[in-house]
Design an enzyme around this catalytic site. Sequence first.
Site, mmCIF file in Angstrom:
data_model
loop_
_atom_site.group_PDB
_atom_site.id
_atom_site.type_symbol
_atom_site.label_atom_id
_atom_site.label_comp_id
_atom_site.label_asym_id
_atom_site.label_seq_id
_atom_site.Cartn_x
_atom_site.Cartn_y
_atom_site.Cartn_z
ATOM 1 N N CYS A 162 -8.004 -2.159 -3.220
ATOM 2 C CA CYS A 162 -7.209 -2.533 -2.449
ATOM 3 C C CYS A 162 -7.531 -3.609 -1.500
ATOM 4 C CB CYS A 162 -6.316 -1.434 -1.836
ATOM 5 S SG CYS A 162 -6.028 -0.246 -2.930
ATOM 6 N N HIS A 222 -2.441 -3.592 4.116
ATOM 7 C CA HIS A 222 -2.291 -2.995 2.942
ATOM 8 C C HIS A 222 -1.403 -1.825 2.711
ATOM 9 C CE1 HIS A 222 -2.825 -1.220 -1.111
ATOM 10 N NE2 HIS A 222 -3.492 -0.309 -0.648
ATOM 11 N N ASN A 253 2.442 1.052 -4.070
ATOM 12 C CA ASN A 253 0.947 0.429 -3.732
ATOM 13 C C ASN A 253 0.612 -0.421 -4.863
ATOM 14 O OD1 ASN A 253 -1.792 0.147 -3.697
ATOM 15 N ND2 ASN A 253 -2.252 2.180 -2.920
#
Length: 311
Positions: free
Chosen positions: A98, A238, A268
């Site tokens: 990520c 993020h 996500n």
Amino acid sequence: MLTNHDLEKMVDTNDTWIRERTGIRERRIALPGVYTSTMASAALKEALDAAGMQPGALDMIICGTVTPDMPLPATAAFVQRQIGASGNCPSFDISAACAGFIYGLSIADAFIRTGKIRTAAVIGTEMLTRFMDFEDRNTCVLFGDGAGAVVVTADHDGRGILSTHLFTDGSLTDILQIPGGGSKEPASAETVAQKRHCIQMEGREVFKVAVRYLSEAAETALSTNGKKPEDVQLVAAHQANMRILSAVSKRVSIPIERFALNLESYGNTSSASIPISLDEAVRAGRVNDNDLVLMIALGGGISWGSALIRW
């Protein structure tokens, strides 16, 4: 698109449980025939159009992904071919989960500052739903597919990347991983049957380190540049979990209203989440010339980082 109500029919979960613990309502699923590279190429073409540039202007393509088209060659090589960039344009992948987009941004910044190149593309692109165990309610509700890209150039007039900051704590590799498919556990009937090629996560442990490390990375970016929380106009963080973002907001004293948020709609998307949320913020008129944009991300590794941008 896969909604929480769709997931209710697939696994022991419900819309309320997902929203209260994550903030997610739906996520995007790539269609058959679409790959990590094709999403990346589409995102990069939009970034080039926004920058008023042609593919031939690129001196480098950096692709952050943990879900490549295949182990070899790099997804970035496919992107180079698909957009028609020059064969003299080095194109490679980085694996920082990520945090991949910020890692890529830092690499591009370093190459430009040393004069090695003038223009780079940085892409975050992930097709995480093809690496999901849809019987594991702790992970399958979280992730979606997506891609985002930016173009970074040496022509900045005092604006652009002010600093980047990268970190890794290898002692935490076990709390977020895809254990199968590499040299340690090569693909076999047994590893596939055991779903070792799917994402495995210890959610509570990830939450703990995410809040602390993201907050520290944000503070590092600000202090390095002599800035205060009130100087930041937008936080492109993020998009992992709304509770994480809310906790970071409080710790760094930047109101959540200044965060670019799209977790509710996309889930996500790993390395793609920052460039996607940044693009939406720009299109919505939330970013103006000379604004300070703070970027923060954390993912498997555990790897994390921050960047401060003068728009």
